[in-house]
Design an enzyme around this catalytic site. Structure first.
Site, PDB file in Angstrom:
ATOM      1  N   ASP A 109       0.834  -1.147   0.057  1.00 53.61           N
ATOM      2  CA  ASP A 109       0.005  -0.100  -0.029  1.00 53.61           C
ATOM      3  C   ASP A 109       1.090   1.194  -0.004  1.00 53.61           C
ATOM      4  O   ASP A 109       1.880   1.381   0.869  1.00 53.61           O
ATOM      5  CB  ASP A 109      -0.864  -0.125   1.226  1.00 53.61           C
ATOM      6  CG  ASP A 109      -1.999   0.952   1.354  1.00 53.61           C
ATOM      7  OD1 ASP A 109      -2.725   1.032   0.216  1.00 53.61           O
ATOM      8  OD2 ASP A 109      -2.205   1.242   2.643  1.00 53.61           O
ATOM      9  N   HIS A 152      -9.696   4.974  -0.621  1.00 58.72           N
ATOM     10  CA  HIS A 152      -8.669   4.989   0.595  1.00 58.72           C
ATOM     11  C   HIS A 152      -9.430   5.607   1.794  1.00 58.72           C
ATOM     12  O   HIS A 152     -10.600   6.251   1.587  1.00 58.72           O
ATOM     13  CB  HIS A 152      -7.580   5.547   0.081  1.00 58.72           C
ATOM     14  CG  HIS A 152      -6.348   4.784  -0.524  1.00 58.72           C
ATOM     15  ND1 HIS A 152      -5.410   4.170   0.072  1.00 58.72           N
ATOM     16  CD2 HIS A 152      -6.812   4.141  -1.799  1.00 58.72           C
ATOM     17  CE1 HIS A 152      -4.676   3.708  -1.097  1.00 58.72           C
ATOM     18  NE2 HIS A 152      -5.789   3.490  -2.090  1.00 58.72           N
ATOM     19  N   ASN A 200      -7.519   1.203   7.780  1.00 58.45           N
ATOM     20  CA  ASN A 200      -6.238   1.204   8.826  1.00 58.45           C
ATOM     21  C   ASN A 200      -6.679   1.668  10.177  1.00 58.45           C
ATOM     22  O   ASN A 200      -6.394   1.118  11.039  1.00 58.45           O
ATOM     23  CB  ASN A 200      -5.063   1.813   8.114  1.00 58.45           C
ATOM     24  CG  ASN A 200      -3.759   1.188   8.694  1.00 58.45           C
ATOM     25  OD1 ASN A 200      -4.020   0.656   9.785  1.00 58.45           O
ATOM     26  ND2 ASN A 200      -2.690   1.624   8.125  1.00 58.45           N
TER      27      ASN A 200
HETATM   28  P1  13P Z   1      -7.705   4.818   6.900  1.00 62.11           P
HETATM   29  O1  13P Z   1      -6.708   4.741   8.133  1.00 62.11           O
HETATM   30  O2  13P Z   1      -8.517   6.139   6.895  1.00 62.11           O
HETATM   31  O3  13P Z   1      -8.734   3.704   7.273  1.00 62.11           O
HETATM   32  O4  13P Z   1      -7.293   4.397   5.385  1.00 62.11           O
HETATM   33  C1  13P Z   1      -6.501   3.572   5.316  1.00 62.11           C
HETATM   34  C2  13P Z   1      -5.800   3.479   3.761  1.00 62.11           C
HETATM   35  O5  13P Z   1      -6.620   4.075   3.089  1.00 62.11           O
HETATM   36  C3  13P Z   1      -4.752   2.701   3.647  1.00 62.11           C
HETATM   37  O6  13P Z   1      -4.410   2.898   2.222  1.00 62.11           O
END
Ligand code: 13P
Length: 288
Positions: A80, A212, A236
């Site tokens: 990522d 995302h 995340n």
């Molecule tokens: P968040 O931390 O807002 O869930 O986003 C995660 C993300 O897009 C990782 O690429």
């Protein structure tokens, strides 16, 4: 096992999305997979550059293989927000299934150039590539006390998205539609601009779109985005908050406890429950 494109096509046809859940330690990784097992959902496990440097690229690949075999689930590993060709090449060589080139800080020309390079290398190895056009807010996944303000110029422009996909032949496209990495302290992020997503969709047609910054996004925005063609959603911050919050709580009230297999139980359970809820929301249960 069917490949990721099979599941993305299925998701697009049936209007659901595959969750990408990020991790940087094995307790999180195991919790995500156990939730997927319970829900019979395909899974994408994500590591940012930082997360993968802590965990190890080869370690992530080896443990993906173990968990795939044990669960029987289609589990895909994504690098990522890779910033350079060199690092994505390392991930591809280690055995990642997918890579994401985040060229959002570059000019469109530079972004196209480097993404093309990644696509060329990835194709030879059967690896899927995600590109990004527009600037998704905030660089890191964490809790923010200040309000997030969407800048018009950072939103994905439909014509840029069209040109980017045509020239790079990237498999997936991450869009900037008011989404951002992290959560505002209130726990609820501002509404997505679904009208912008609709315009992008109309311009690029049947391409795979990625959201995302899925943490804190209101549920109706998530379901609205899926209806408009989002087939992959990254989470995340919510996972980090569940894990760290429960760890802190447990250790604070059990000051004598020193066994990781005891003090990590609540953290692991909370990640598992959260992933189950997201799978339900994304509609990917029973699709494995
Ligand atoms: P968040 O931390 O807002 O869930 O986003 C995660 C993300 O897009 C990782 O690429």
């Amino acid at each position: 096992m069917k490949n990721i494109k099979y599941y993305l096509e299925k998701a697009q046809k049936e209007q659901w999305a595959i969750g990408q859940f990020n991790f940087s330690d094995f307790t999180q990784m195991k919790a995500i997979v156990e939730a997927g097992e319970k829900m019979k959902s395909p899974l994408i496990l994500g590591t940012s550059e930082g997360e993968s440097k802590f965990f190890g690229l080869q370690e992530a690949v080896a443990l993906r293989d173990v968990l795939r075999k044990k669960s029987g689930l289609p589990i895909f590993l994504n690098l990522d927000h890779g910033k350079s060709f060199e690092y994505l090449k390392e991930a591809i060589d280690a055995g990642y299934d997918m890579v994401h080139l985040d060229g959002s800080k570059l000019s469109l020309e530079e972004n196209i150039k480097i993404t093309k390079e990644v696509v060329k290398y990835a194709r030879k190895k059967g690896v899927t590539v995600e590109g990004e056009v527009g600037r998704i807010g905030n660089d890191a996944s964490r809790l923010y006390s200040e309000k997030f303000v969407i800048k018009e110029e950072d939103l994905t422009k439909p014509e840029d998205a069209f040109r980017f996909l045509k020239e790079t032949k990237a498999d997936l496209l991450a869009v900037s539609i008011g989404n951002f990495h992290g959560i505002e302290i209130s726990g609820i992020d501002p509404n997505l601009k679904l009208d912008v997503l609709k315009e992008v969709r109309e311009k690029i047609g049947d391409k795979f779109l990625v959201l995302h910054g899925g943490s804190g996004t209101p549920e109706e925005d998530i379901t609205g985005a899926i209806k408009l063609g989002i087939v992959k959603i990254n989470i995340n911050t919510e996972l980090r908050l569940a894990f760290s919050g429960n760890l802190r709580r447990f250790l604070n009230s059990n000051k004598e406890e020193i066994a990781p297999y005891k003090f990590l139980v609540d953290s692991k359970d909370s990640v598992e429950r959260l992933v189950e809820r997201k799978i339900n929301l994304f509609g990917s249960a029973d699709k494995a």
